[in-house]
Structure formats: C-alpha cells, structure tokens
Design a protein around this motif. Sequence first.
Motif, PDB file in Angstrom:
ATOM      1  N   UNK A  44      79.444 -14.038 -47.583  1.00  0.00           N
ATOM      2  CA  UNK A  44      78.696 -14.018 -46.024  1.00  0.00           C
ATOM      3  C   UNK A  44      79.232 -15.699 -45.880  1.00  0.00           C
ATOM      4  N   UNK A  45      78.040 -16.570 -47.165  1.00  0.00           N
ATOM      5  CA  UNK A  45      77.530 -17.810 -46.123  1.00  0.00           C
ATOM      6  C   UNK A  45      79.054 -18.566 -45.676  1.00  0.00           C
ATOM      7  N   UNK A  46      79.462 -18.525 -46.670  1.00  0.00           N
ATOM      8  CA  UNK A  46      80.783 -18.790 -46.324  1.00  0.00           C
ATOM      9  C   UNK A  46      82.185 -18.356 -45.480  1.00  0.00           C
ATOM     10  N   UNK A  47      82.023 -17.208 -45.266  1.00  0.00           N
ATOM     11  CA  UNK A  47      82.005 -16.859 -44.042  1.00  0.00           C
ATOM     12  C   UNK A  47      81.847 -16.611 -42.317  1.00  0.00           C
ATOM     13  N   UNK A  48      80.480 -16.596 -43.176  1.00  0.00           N
ATOM     14  CA  UNK A  48      80.072 -16.850 -41.514  1.00  0.00           C
ATOM     15  C   UNK A  48      80.014 -18.654 -40.760  1.00  0.00           C
TER      16      UNK A  48
ATOM     17  N   UNK B 152      71.499 -12.366 -40.943  1.00  0.00           N
ATOM     18  CA  UNK B 152      70.827 -11.224 -40.976  1.00  0.00           C
ATOM     19  C   UNK B 152      71.722 -10.451 -41.686  1.00  0.00           C
ATOM     20  N   UNK B 153      72.768 -10.417 -42.169  1.00  0.00           N
ATOM     21  CA  UNK B 153      74.159 -10.020 -43.539  1.00  0.00           C
ATOM     22  C   UNK B 153      73.132 -10.871 -44.953  1.00  0.00           C
ATOM     23  N   UNK B 154      72.718 -12.338 -44.285  1.00  0.00           N
ATOM     24  CA  UNK B 154      72.388 -12.685 -45.802  1.00  0.00           C
ATOM     25  C   UNK B 154      71.141 -12.060 -46.032  1.00  0.00           C
ATOM     26  N   UNK B 155      70.938 -11.452 -45.254  1.00  0.00           N
ATOM     27  CA  UNK B 155      69.117 -10.928 -45.736  1.00  0.00           C
ATOM     28  C   UNK B 155      69.501  -9.485 -45.885  1.00  0.00           C
ATOM     29  N   UNK B 156      70.016  -9.047 -45.250  1.00  0.00           N
ATOM     30  CA  UNK B 156      70.646  -7.521 -45.444  1.00  0.00           C
ATOM     31  C   UNK B 156      70.801  -7.377 -46.739  1.00  0.00           C
ATOM     32  N   UNK B 157      72.263  -8.393 -47.765  1.00  0.00           N
ATOM     33  CA  UNK B 157      72.940  -7.795 -48.482  1.00  0.00           C
ATOM     34  C   UNK B 157      72.796  -9.432 -49.382  1.00  0.00           C
ATOM     35  N   UNK B 158      71.568  -9.813 -50.536  1.00  0.00           N
ATOM     36  CA  UNK B 158      70.783 -11.229 -50.602  1.00  0.00           C
ATOM     37  C   UNK B 158      72.249 -11.351 -52.313  1.00  0.00           C
ATOM     38  N   UNK B 159      72.723 -12.325 -52.004  1.00  0.00           N
ATOM     39  CA  UNK B 159      73.552 -12.259 -53.588  1.00  0.00           C
ATOM     40  C   UNK B 159      72.925 -12.111 -54.519  1.00  0.00           C
ATOM     41  N   UNK B 160      72.009 -12.398 -55.490  1.00  0.00           N
ATOM     42  CA  UNK B 160      71.737 -11.698 -56.015  1.00  0.00           C
ATOM     43  C   UNK B 160      69.642 -10.663 -56.462  1.00  0.00           C
TER      44      UNK B 160
END
Length: 248
Positions: A177-181, A240-248
């Motif tokens: 998600x971060x790199x894709x963003x 929003x995606x990072x908050x919804x799908x955190x890495x851990x």
Amino acid sequence: MLISAGIRAKIMNVEVFLSYLTSEQVLIGARNALILGTLALVVASVIGLAVALMRVSGNPILAALSATYVYFFRGTPMLIQLLFWFNALPTMFQRVHLAVPFTDIVLVDAPTTAVVTPFVAALAGLALAEGAYMAEIIRASILAVDKGQRAAARAIGMTEYQVLRHIVIPQAGRIIIPAGGNQYIMLLKSTSLASAIGFLELLRITTDIYSSNFMVVELLAVAAFWYLVMTAFATAVQTALEKTFPQR
C-alpha cells in the motif's frame, strides 16, 4: 523570497488564474488525467502481480522472461514508450484483426490508426512502464512475508496455491500500500506526458489555451493547482487504506 519576487514582478494575473481555474475545458483535462492515471494503475497492478509471481515462481524460463520485461520497461523513458505506441505501432501493423479462435466471431477488424487512439496509446505506455515498477514492489512485498509462516502452512497440508492465496498475498498486499500509493501519485503526474501524443489531458489543454492568449504563467499555475488536488486525493486514498489495512 520567490513568492515575494513574483508578486513584485507581477508575473501572474490573479483574475485570469481564477477565471480558468474552474473552466469547463480545464475540468475536462483534469478528469481525463485522473481517469487515465487510475486505469493505468489498475492495469499496471495486474501486470505487476503476474510478472512478480513469474519472478518468484522458481521456474528459470518464467523468471528470465519477467526479469527481461522489468529491465526493458523500467529502463526506457515513459515518453519514448508513449511515442512508440502512438507512432510506430500503426506503421508496423496496418490493421488490427482479432477473432475468437476456431470460430467466425470477429472482435475487432479496423485500421490500427482507428484502434490506437491517443488515449489507448497513453494507457498502454503508462501501464506497461508502471507494470515494471509494480512488479518489483509486489515481488519485494511477497519476499518480505516471513518464510516461517509459509513453512508452517505447508506443514499442515496447505498447497502452494493455498499458501499464496491465504498467507502470502493478504500480508504482501498490506506492505504494498505505501509504495503503491507513491506510484499512483507519480502516475497521475506522469499523465502529463500524454500531451506529447495529443491526448487531451490537463497539461495539453492548458498548453493549448496559453498558446492562444499567451497567459503562460496563469495557465501553468492552474495546471499545477489541479495536479496538487489529484495528489491530495491519491494521498487521502493511501492514508485511508493504510489505516484500514495496517501492516501489523
């Protein structure tokens, strides 16, 4: 200091800037850029996933093919690729004929110039180039998943497909998600390259306008404003995606 110098030099007419900020032509250009960038990211993600899976498959032929794809499309400028798809492809192939194998059903039968429009050429160029970057991002994300989890999944009888679907992909997706963003933001700005082949995106439209009224700074400022708006939109989606799908 730059802003102060610009104000003193009166390099920009604020009234002209505001008058074009929400003009119909400019809004159409911003919409076209957003559509092109978003579709290119979707196609690039599909290509990148396929190439990344080939790269980590362990099959030397698939790994070599995927590595060659990444090397070629990541090593040549996007602008050259766009120009190639728009100018060289119609010269190489005079006509596009696509049919369903072993049937008489014809899907497409038209001159290449009618099929490879500026939008199609821009989408192909951006998606294929971005697919190489997404392939490396996805590959790195897959390799980042702990190997112990894969071994544990195999130990309880899961197949390689089940391990990939239920263990690797869900965790790799969060890492992507971060790199894709960041790639989405870069791709939205890279849509400006499509102006070179005549696609009516934001930069092309603002360039056409200031070519007739010579309000260069004002129109470039308008284009920069809407690129910033699109970047803000992409950043909001990424957050929003990072908050919804955190890495851990």
